[in-house]
Motif scaffolding. Sequence first.
Motif, PDB file in Angstrom:
ATOM      1  N   UNK A  67       0.826  -1.208   0.000  1.00 32.46           N
ATOM      2  CA  UNK A  67       0.000   0.000   0.000  1.00 32.46           C
ATOM      3  C   UNK A  67       0.861   1.260   0.000  1.00 32.46           C
ATOM      4  N   UNK A  68       2.022   1.168   0.631  1.00 32.68           N
ATOM      5  CA  UNK A  68       2.909   2.325   0.677  1.00 32.68           C
ATOM      6  C   UNK A  68       3.412   2.723  -0.697  1.00 32.68           C
ATOM      7  N   UNK A  69       3.796   1.739  -1.515  1.00 33.80           N
ATOM      8  CA  UNK A  69       4.281   2.053  -2.863  1.00 33.80           C
ATOM      9  C   UNK A  69       3.158   2.573  -3.746  1.00 33.80           C
ATOM     10  N   UNK A  70       1.935   2.041  -3.552  1.00 27.75           N
ATOM     11  CA  UNK A  70       0.787   2.537  -4.316  1.00 27.75           C
ATOM     12  C   UNK A  70       0.461   3.983  -3.920  1.00 27.75           C
ATOM     13  N   UNK A  71       0.775   4.356  -2.687  1.00 31.16           N
ATOM     14  CA  UNK A  71       0.582   5.737  -2.243  1.00 31.16           C
ATOM     15  C   UNK A  71       1.706   6.647  -2.730  1.00 31.16           C
ATOM     16  N   UNK A  95       2.641  -2.281 -12.710  1.00 33.50           N
ATOM     17  CA  UNK A  95       2.759  -3.056 -11.472  1.00 33.50           C
ATOM     18  C   UNK A  95       1.626  -4.073 -11.357  1.00 33.50           C
ATOM     19  N   UNK A  96       0.641  -3.992 -12.251  1.00 33.26           N
ATOM     20  CA  UNK A  96      -0.498  -4.900 -12.195  1.00 33.26           C
ATOM     21  C   UNK A  96      -0.576  -5.873 -13.348  1.00 33.26           C
ATOM     22  N   UNK A 146       9.730   2.236 -15.318  1.00 28.81           N
ATOM     23  CA  UNK A 146       9.190   1.043 -15.980  1.00 28.81           C
ATOM     24  C   UNK A 146       9.814  -0.243 -15.447  1.00 28.81           C
ATOM     25  N   UNK A 147      11.149  -0.338 -15.453  1.00 28.64           N
ATOM     26  CA  UNK A 147      11.819  -1.552 -14.999  1.00 28.64           C
ATOM     27  C   UNK A 147      11.545  -1.839 -13.521  1.00 28.64           C
ATOM     28  N   UNK A 148      11.695  -0.851 -12.610  1.00 24.36           N
ATOM     29  CA  UNK A 148      11.353  -1.134 -11.209  1.00 24.36           C
ATOM     30  C   UNK A 148       9.913  -1.600 -11.022  1.00 24.36           C
ATOM     31  N   UNK A 149       8.980  -1.054 -11.777  1.00 24.30           N
ATOM     32  CA  UNK A 149       7.580  -1.449 -11.632  1.00 24.30           C
ATOM     33  C   UNK A 149       7.347  -2.886 -12.096  1.00 24.30           C
ATOM     34  N   UNK A 150       8.022  -3.298 -13.156  1.00 23.45           N
ATOM     35  CA  UNK A 150       7.886  -4.684 -13.628  1.00 23.45           C
ATOM     36  C   UNK A 150       8.493  -5.643 -12.605  1.00 23.45           C
ATOM     37  N   UNK A 151       9.661  -5.282 -12.073  1.00 22.47           N
ATOM     38  CA  UNK A 151      10.291  -6.107 -11.038  1.00 22.47           C
ATOM     39  C   UNK A 151       9.397  -6.181  -9.807  1.00 22.47           C
TER      40      UNK A 151
END
Length: 300
Positions: A67-71, A95-96, A146-151
Amino acid sequence: MLEEGNKDDWFGSDFIVRLSVIAAVALSLFIWIELTSVRPLLNLRLLLRRNFGFGVLANFLMGVALYGSVFILPEYLARIQGYNAEQIGMVLAWTGLPQLLLIPLVPRLMKRLDARLIIAVGFALFASSNFFNIYMTTDYAADQLLLPNIIRAVGQALAFAPLSAVATAGIEKENAGSASALFNMMRNLGGAMGIAMLQTFLTKREQFHSNVLTPSVSLFTEATRARIAELTRYFLSHGVSDQGTALHKAIVAIGNVVRKLAFVMAFSDTFYLLGAVLIVALIATLLLKKPDHLDAGGAH
């Protein structure tokens, strides 16, 4: 209390103090009632079981990071990059979307590999995705995320279902309801506490970095005076007729740049904190015992 604490300066607000007292008393009474009741609504003693206890701890910390990263991501994109809701949604989609492909494959993977290893890899990837963002600049935007979100998506998919399966393995049918409620509640509680913590942390770190950066742009330094003069001339040549107004706008512009840099550094610190939280969750995962029996298909 968690929702309004940062905005109201936490215990500097009588309202927050009253809510804190109510929460502390209510939580204490809840724990006492559940531990002394013959037939408790929630069997809190399940938390003393090694796998369930460490599993709940890891799940709580996952809630903080999830939830923290989504915030924090939308907050960064809106505040620093000026993204609108649609643009932020496009960034967060990465991320989804990968999870839609990976989650159906995880139960099959659990049949071939130790579930604890899958969880550990998931938390390691999730943590590394946050550590990718600890050296951000004002140019750090969708392409760099992009890359961090895929990871992050891969890590979440690998950790989510196996953690639930390992933590609740061996729980008796009569305790299944309590286990499910505690497990899911702690993740949501971690999210609520995580968002409140990150709001405060972000504010404090921005103030810290502003205090560090501000002396570097003092009016006593030649570079600052030269930059103010340059900006003053710019505003005078772009519609500002008064010298004093142009000077004021130049000083404000420099102040905004300093504050923006301070916020970028604060966001970097926040991602570092999220990564550290997930490392603790990874350590909790390493303390799990291998279950005698694990129904990979039943993990959810």
